[in-house]
Structure formats: structure tokens, C-alpha cells
Motif scaffolding. Structure first.
Motif, PDB file in Angstrom:
ATOM      1  N   UNK A 103      15.174  -8.751  -5.760  1.00 17.17           N
ATOM      2  CA  UNK A 103      15.039 -10.164  -5.481  1.00 17.17           C
ATOM      3  C   UNK A 103      13.549 -10.473  -5.328  1.00 17.17           C
ATOM      4  N   UNK A 104      13.099 -11.566  -5.903  1.00 18.91           N
ATOM      5  CA  UNK A 104      11.677 -11.900  -5.858  1.00 18.91           C
ATOM      6  C   UNK A 104      11.202 -12.117  -4.424  1.00 18.91           C
ATOM      7  N   UNK A 105      12.051 -12.641  -3.587  1.00 20.51           N
ATOM      8  CA  UNK A 105      11.663 -12.827  -2.191  1.00 20.51           C
ATOM      9  C   UNK A 105      11.449 -11.472  -1.525  1.00 20.51           C
ATOM     10  N   UNK A 106      12.272 -10.512  -1.867  1.00 26.16           N
ATOM     11  CA  UNK A 106      12.152  -9.171  -1.317  1.00 26.16           C
ATOM     12  C   UNK A 106      10.844  -8.521  -1.778  1.00 26.16           C
ATOM     13  N   UNK A 107      10.469  -8.739  -3.030  1.00 26.76           N
ATOM     14  CA  UNK A 107       9.216  -8.187  -3.555  1.00 26.76           C
ATOM     15  C   UNK A 107       8.031  -8.788  -2.805  1.00 26.76           C
ATOM     16  N   UNK A 108       8.078 -10.084  -2.560  1.00 25.19           N
ATOM     17  CA  UNK A 108       6.973 -10.730  -1.858  1.00 25.19           C
ATOM     18  C   UNK A 108       6.855 -10.221  -0.426  1.00 25.19           C
ATOM     19  N   UNK A 109       7.964  -9.871   0.183  1.00 26.81           N
ATOM     20  CA  UNK A 109       7.911  -9.363   1.554  1.00 26.81           C
ATOM     21  C   UNK A 109       7.380  -7.938   1.609  1.00 26.81           C
ATOM     22  N   UNK A 110       7.520  -7.174   0.536  1.00 27.93           N
ATOM     23  CA  UNK A 110       7.018  -5.806   0.510  1.00 27.93           C
ATOM     24  C   UNK A 110       5.557  -5.719   0.080  1.00 27.93           C
ATOM     25  N   UNK A 111       5.024  -6.781  -0.516  1.00 28.02           N
ATOM     26  CA  UNK A 111       3.670  -6.762  -1.044  1.00 28.02           C
ATOM     27  C   UNK A 111       2.663  -6.751   0.096  1.00 28.02           C
ATOM     28  N   UNK A 112       1.831  -5.727   0.125  1.00 22.96           N
ATOM     29  CA  UNK A 112       0.825  -5.621   1.169  1.00 22.96           C
ATOM     30  C   UNK A 112      -0.369  -4.819   0.700  1.00 22.96           C
ATOM     31  N   UNK A 113      -1.505  -5.011   1.349  1.00 25.97           N
ATOM     32  CA  UNK A 113      -2.706  -4.267   1.013  1.00 25.97           C
ATOM     33  C   UNK A 113      -2.556  -2.813   1.447  1.00 25.97           C
ATOM     34  N   UNK A 114      -3.001  -1.921   0.597  1.00 24.21           N
ATOM     35  CA  UNK A 114      -2.880  -0.495   0.875  1.00 24.21           C
ATOM     36  C   UNK A 114      -3.893  -0.067   1.925  1.00 24.21           C
ATOM     37  N   UNK A 115      -3.476   0.835   2.809  1.00 27.09           N
ATOM     38  CA  UNK A 115      -4.409   1.374   3.799  1.00 27.09           C
ATOM     39  C   UNK A 115      -4.935   2.730   3.367  1.00 27.09           C
ATOM     40  N   UNK A 146      -1.048  -3.669  -4.985  1.00 24.72           N
ATOM     41  CA  UNK A 146      -0.425  -4.107  -6.235  1.00 24.72           C
ATOM     42  C   UNK A 146       0.073  -2.909  -7.042  1.00 24.72           C
ATOM     43  N   UNK A 147      -0.682  -1.807  -7.008  1.00 26.23           N
ATOM     44  CA  UNK A 147      -0.274  -0.606  -7.735  1.00 26.23           C
ATOM     45  C   UNK A 147       1.016  -0.039  -7.169  1.00 26.23           C
ATOM     46  N   UNK A 148       1.130  -0.047  -5.875  1.00 24.99           N
ATOM     47  CA  UNK A 148       2.344   0.481  -5.237  1.00 24.99           C
ATOM     48  C   UNK A 148       3.562  -0.364  -5.584  1.00 24.99           C
ATOM     49  N   UNK A 149       3.381  -1.669  -5.642  1.00 21.91           N
ATOM     50  CA  UNK A 149       4.506  -2.563  -5.894  1.00 21.91           C
ATOM     51  C   UNK A 149       4.901  -2.615  -7.363  1.00 21.91           C
ATOM     52  N   UNK A 150       3.925  -2.540  -8.276  1.00 19.70           N
ATOM     53  CA  UNK A 150       4.220  -2.714  -9.694  1.00 19.70           C
ATOM     54  C   UNK A 150       4.319  -1.408 -10.460  1.00 19.70           C
ATOM     55  N   UNK A 151       4.032  -0.303  -9.850  1.00 13.93           N
ATOM     56  CA  UNK A 151       4.080   1.030 -10.463  1.00 13.93           C
ATOM     57  C   UNK A 151       3.026   1.205 -11.569  1.00 13.93           C
ATOM     58  N   UNK A 152       2.024   0.329 -11.598  1.00 13.90           N
ATOM     59  CA  UNK A 152       0.859   0.523 -12.455  1.00 13.90           C
ATOM     60  C   UNK A 152      -0.205   1.226 -11.620  1.00 13.90           C
ATOM     61  N   UNK A 153      -1.024   2.090 -12.220  1.00 19.10           N
ATOM     62  CA  UNK A 153      -2.039   2.777 -11.422  1.00 19.10           C
ATOM     63  C   UNK A 153      -3.078   1.795 -10.881  1.00 19.10           C
ATOM     64  N   UNK A 154      -3.622   2.150  -9.731  1.00 19.57           N
ATOM     65  CA  UNK A 154      -4.575   1.238  -9.084  1.00 19.57           C
ATOM     66  C   UNK A 154      -5.857   1.103  -9.888  1.00 19.57           C
ATOM     67  N   UNK A 155      -6.242   2.147 -10.621  1.00 19.65           N
ATOM     68  CA  UNK A 155      -7.459   2.025 -11.441  1.00 19.65           C
ATOM     69  C   UNK A 155      -7.285   0.974 -12.521  1.00 19.65           C
ATOM     70  N   UNK A 156      -6.049   0.788 -13.002  1.00 15.13           N
ATOM     71  CA  UNK A 156      -5.805  -0.231 -14.020  1.00 15.13           C
ATOM     72  C   UNK A 156      -5.952  -1.630 -13.421  1.00 15.13           C
ATOM     73  N   UNK A 157      -5.438  -1.814 -12.198  1.00 15.37           N
ATOM     74  CA  UNK A 157      -5.614  -3.100 -11.516  1.00 15.37           C
ATOM     75  C   UNK A 157      -7.085  -3.374 -11.254  1.00 15.37           C
ATOM     76  N   UNK A 158      -7.817  -2.340 -10.814  1.00 23.35           N
ATOM     77  CA  UNK A 158      -9.249  -2.529 -10.563  1.00 23.35           C
ATOM     78  C   UNK A 158      -9.986  -2.892 -11.851  1.00 23.35           C
ATOM     79  N   UNK A 159      -9.608  -2.229 -12.943  1.00 23.16           N
ATOM     80  CA  UNK A 159     -10.239  -2.536 -14.237  1.00 23.16           C
ATOM     81  C   UNK A 159      -9.961  -3.967 -14.666  1.00 23.16           C
TER      82      UNK A 159
END
Length: 122
Positions: free
Chosen positions: A47-59, A71-84
Motif C-alpha cells: 500500500x502506498x501509505x504503508x511505503x510512505x510510513x516506512x520511508x526514513x533517512x538511513x542512520x 531511498x535505497x532501502x525502500x526501493x531496493x536500488x543501491x544507494x550509490x545509484x541514488x547519489x549519482x
């Protein structure tokens, strides 16, 4: 066509490999006007609402604010790709800076999310 004929067709499709056992069972239950049993292999979309509730900054996976790690944890894309992607957008007339700052301000930290879920499950 009778129910017995349709069941025979379904069995033939399963024998030839056109239907898996789970598909055969679901089709048989539908044919017999019974409730379809829940599939053990199929997963319901999040559920999109559930995804929004799980979205958080990584520590743990953070360079500046942990936005890309979250974002990498939630979308299963590597974090280096998001940074790029954010860096490429940043070099494109600074377009990547605005969404990054908005996400940095609006996304809660992972530790805050885990504390909230602990209190809601009590």
C-alpha cells in the motif's frame, strides 16, 4: 459445457504444463463457485501509505543526511545509484538540490521510525 468437462480441461492443461498446481487449484475453486484460497506464493502489492510510513533517512548508510540510504532501502536500488542521480541533477542547473533538501527535511530518521513502531505495536 458441464462442470465435469471443464474440470477435465483444467486437468489436461495442468498435465501439459500450461497451468501450475496453484493456478489449477484457484481455477478449480472458481469453477466450483467456492472462495479462492489465498495463494502462498503471491504477495500483495504494498500500500502506498504503508511505503510512505516506512520511508526514513538511513542512520547507517549516509553521506550527508541519509536520504539516499533511506531511498535505497525502500526501493531496493543501491544507494550509490541514488547519489549519482542526485549529483547529475545537481549538475543540471541545481535541479537535484531542491528535492534532496525537501526529502532531508521531511523524512524522519530511521531511529525515530523504529521508536514509533515500537509504541504502536504495544
Amino acid at each position: 459445457m458441464t462442470t465435469a468437462d471443464e474440470l477435465a480441461k483444467l486437468a489436461g492443461l495442468r498435465e501439459r504444463g500450461y497451468l501450475t498446481d496453484a493456478e489449477f487449484t484457484r481455477a478449480k475453486f472458481q469453477l466450483l463457485n467456492e472462495d479462492v484460497p489465498p495463494s502462498r506464493t503471491a504477495t500483495a502489492p504494498k500500500d502506498m501509505r504503508h511505503i510512505a510510513h516506512e520511508l526514513g533517512r538511513s542512520i547507517h548508510d549516509r553521506v550527508f543526511g541519509g536520504v539516499c540510504g533511506g531511498l535505497a532501502k525502500q526501493t531496493k536500488l543501491p544507494s550509490w545509484l541514488w547519489r549519482s542521480m542526485f549529483c547529475i541533477c545537481l549538475l543540471s542547473f541545481g535541479v537535484g538540490l531542491i528535492p534532496y533538501v525537501i526529502l532531508w527535511v521531511c523524512m524522519p530518521s530511521e531511529d525515530v521510525l523504529t521508536e514509533e513502531t515500537e509504541y504502536t505495536h504495544i
